[in-house]
Design a protein around this motif. Sequence first.
Motif, PDB file in Angstrom:
ATOM      1  N   LYS A  96       0.812  -1.215   0.000  1.00  0.00           N
ATOM      2  CA  LYS A  96       0.000   0.000   0.000  1.00  0.00           C
ATOM      3  C   LYS A  96       0.850   1.271   0.000  1.00  0.00           C
ATOM      4  CE  LYS A  96      -4.165   1.722   2.179  1.00  0.00           C
ATOM      5  NZ  LYS A  96      -5.205   1.419   3.148  1.00  0.00           N
ATOM      6  N   TYR A  97       1.997   1.207   0.651  1.00  0.00           N
ATOM      7  CA  TYR A  97       2.830   2.399   0.819  1.00  0.00           C
ATOM      8  C   TYR A  97       4.220   2.175   0.232  1.00  0.00           C
ATOM      9  CZ  TYR A  97      -0.924   3.436   4.040  1.00  0.00           C
ATOM     10  OH  TYR A  97      -2.167   3.639   4.589  1.00  0.00           O
ATOM     11  N   ASP A  98       4.247   1.776  -1.033  1.00  0.00           N
ATOM     12  CA  ASP A  98       5.532   1.449  -1.665  1.00  0.00           C
ATOM     13  C   ASP A  98       6.391   2.669  -1.961  1.00  0.00           C
ATOM     14  OD1 ASP A  98       3.896   2.367  -3.693  1.00  0.00           O
ATOM     15  OD2 ASP A  98       4.665   0.949  -5.178  1.00  0.00           O
ATOM     16  N   THR A  99       5.851   3.858  -1.801  1.00  0.00           N
ATOM     17  CA  THR A  99       6.628   5.070  -2.062  1.00  0.00           C
ATOM     18  C   THR A  99       7.370   5.576  -0.820  1.00  0.00           C
ATOM     19  OG1 THR A  99       4.718   6.479  -1.583  1.00  0.00           O
ATOM     20  CG2 THR A  99       5.058   5.820  -3.890  1.00  0.00           C
ATOM     21  N   ILE A 100       7.198   4.913   0.315  1.00  0.00           N
ATOM     22  CA  ILE A 100       7.848   5.333   1.552  1.00  0.00           C
ATOM     23  C   ILE A 100       9.189   4.601   1.669  1.00  0.00           C
ATOM     24  CG2 ILE A 100       7.631   5.543   4.059  1.00  0.00           C
ATOM     25  CD1 ILE A 100       5.478   7.100   2.523  1.00  0.00           C
ATOM     26  N   PRO A 101      10.298   5.314   1.484  1.00  0.00           N
ATOM     27  CA  PRO A 101      11.610   4.657   1.486  1.00  0.00           C
ATOM     28  C   PRO A 101      11.934   3.926   2.801  1.00  0.00           C
ATOM     29  CG  PRO A 101      11.787   6.928   0.714  1.00  0.00           C
ATOM     30  CD  PRO A 101      10.397   6.735   1.205  1.00  0.00           C
ATOM     31  N   LEU A 112      -1.252   5.423   6.887  1.00  0.00           N
ATOM     32  CA  LEU A 112       0.198   5.475   7.066  1.00  0.00           C
ATOM     33  C   LEU A 112       0.540   5.582   8.557  1.00  0.00           C
ATOM     34  CD1 LEU A 112       2.926   5.464   5.721  1.00  0.00           C
ATOM     35  CD2 LEU A 112       2.713   7.935   5.366  1.00  0.00           C
ATOM     36  N   GLN A 113      -0.234   6.337   9.309  1.00  0.00           N
ATOM     37  CA  GLN A 113       0.002   6.447  10.755  1.00  0.00           C
ATOM     38  C   GLN A 113      -0.146   5.087  11.438  1.00  0.00           C
ATOM     39  OE1 GLN A 113       1.041   9.214  12.740  1.00  0.00           O
ATOM     40  NE2 GLN A 113       1.614   9.786  10.661  1.00  0.00           N
ATOM     41  N   GLU A 114      -1.127   4.299  11.015  1.00  0.00           N
ATOM     42  CA  GLU A 114      -1.287   2.951  11.564  1.00  0.00           C
ATOM     43  C   GLU A 114      -0.093   2.064  11.199  1.00  0.00           C
ATOM     44  OE1 GLU A 114      -5.042   1.119  10.653  1.00  0.00           O
ATOM     45  OE2 GLU A 114      -6.160   2.872  11.356  1.00  0.00           O
ATOM     46  N   ALA A 115       0.446   2.274  10.006  1.00  0.00           N
ATOM     47  CA  ALA A 115       1.627   1.507   9.588  1.00  0.00           C
ATOM     48  C   ALA A 115       2.811   1.850  10.493  1.00  0.00           C
ATOM     49  CB  ALA A 115       1.962   1.808   8.130  1.00  0.00           C
ATOM     50  N   TYR A 116       2.990   3.142  10.782  1.00  0.00           N
ATOM     51  CA  TYR A 116       4.072   3.538  11.679  1.00  0.00           C
ATOM     52  C   TYR A 116       3.857   2.992  13.092  1.00  0.00           C
ATOM     53  CZ  TYR A 116       5.847   6.765   8.135  1.00  0.00           C
ATOM     54  OH  TYR A 116       6.365   7.305   6.988  1.00  0.00           O
ATOM     55  N   LYS A 117       2.611   3.038  13.559  1.00  0.00           N
ATOM     56  CA  LYS A 117       2.309   2.496  14.898  1.00  0.00           C
ATOM     57  C   LYS A 117       2.597   0.996  14.953  1.00  0.00           C
ATOM     58  CE  LYS A 117      -1.235   5.845  16.163  1.00  0.00           C
ATOM     59  NZ  LYS A 117      -2.684   6.097  16.354  1.00  0.00           N
ATOM     60  N   MET A 160       9.049   9.250  12.456  1.00  0.00           N
ATOM     61  CA  MET A 160       8.054   9.383  11.391  1.00  0.00           C
ATOM     62  C   MET A 160       6.641   9.486  11.951  1.00  0.00           C
ATOM     63  SD  MET A 160       9.823   9.702   8.704  1.00  0.00           S
ATOM     64  CE  MET A 160       8.683   9.514   7.350  1.00  0.00           C
ATOM     65  N   LEU A 161       6.362   8.697  12.971  1.00  0.00           N
ATOM     66  CA  LEU A 161       5.038   8.726  13.590  1.00  0.00           C
ATOM     67  C   LEU A 161       4.766  10.103  14.183  1.00  0.00           C
ATOM     68  CD1 LEU A 161       2.499   7.146  14.467  1.00  0.00           C
ATOM     69  CD2 LEU A 161       3.743   6.487  16.529  1.00  0.00           C
TER      70      LEU A 161
END
Length: 167
Positions: free
Chosen positions: A63-68, A110-115, A162-163
């Motif tokens: 889902k977030y393939d653009t986040i290095p 994206l915030q849930e991904a960081y969490k 990042m979060l």
Amino acid sequence: MVVLKNGWVMTSAALVCFFITESAFAKPVMPVEDRQTNLEQVIIEALQDEYRSQAGYDSILEKYDTIPLFREMKESEGNHIVLLRGLVDKYNISYHDDFVVPAATSPATLQEAYKAAVSGEIDNIVMFEKLAERDGLPPDVKAVLQQLGDESRNHLIEFRRMLNSGR
């Protein structure tokens, strides 16, 4: 005074000293078979966790393939797997990559991904610390586990950053 089976005579004071030195100060030694089993369990548990972490990053990258950062972390997990596979080979541990990695779902935001990543890194730090404390591990295995724990601490810093940035 006590007469021992071998015919020696000991005073009660000497007898007490004998039992104290024989029991209280003798460190139990783990049998070789138990050390090997412990070693295998530790390495396999760490290795399987790295595969699960890599799968988790795969699901986030769908889902977030653009986040290095997620791509970097997936690559880092691959490096951890290589380190652990080196230990599997060195210690001749029977291991197959065909265990089932639970399916990971992509976080909704994206915030849930960081969490999720923060939570996962905290779990990894605790796991690596507990594994490194196990008795009978060779120094190189302890060093790898400590290294992986340190890298998880670095990952945690990045994910928290990042979060907290709200990106």
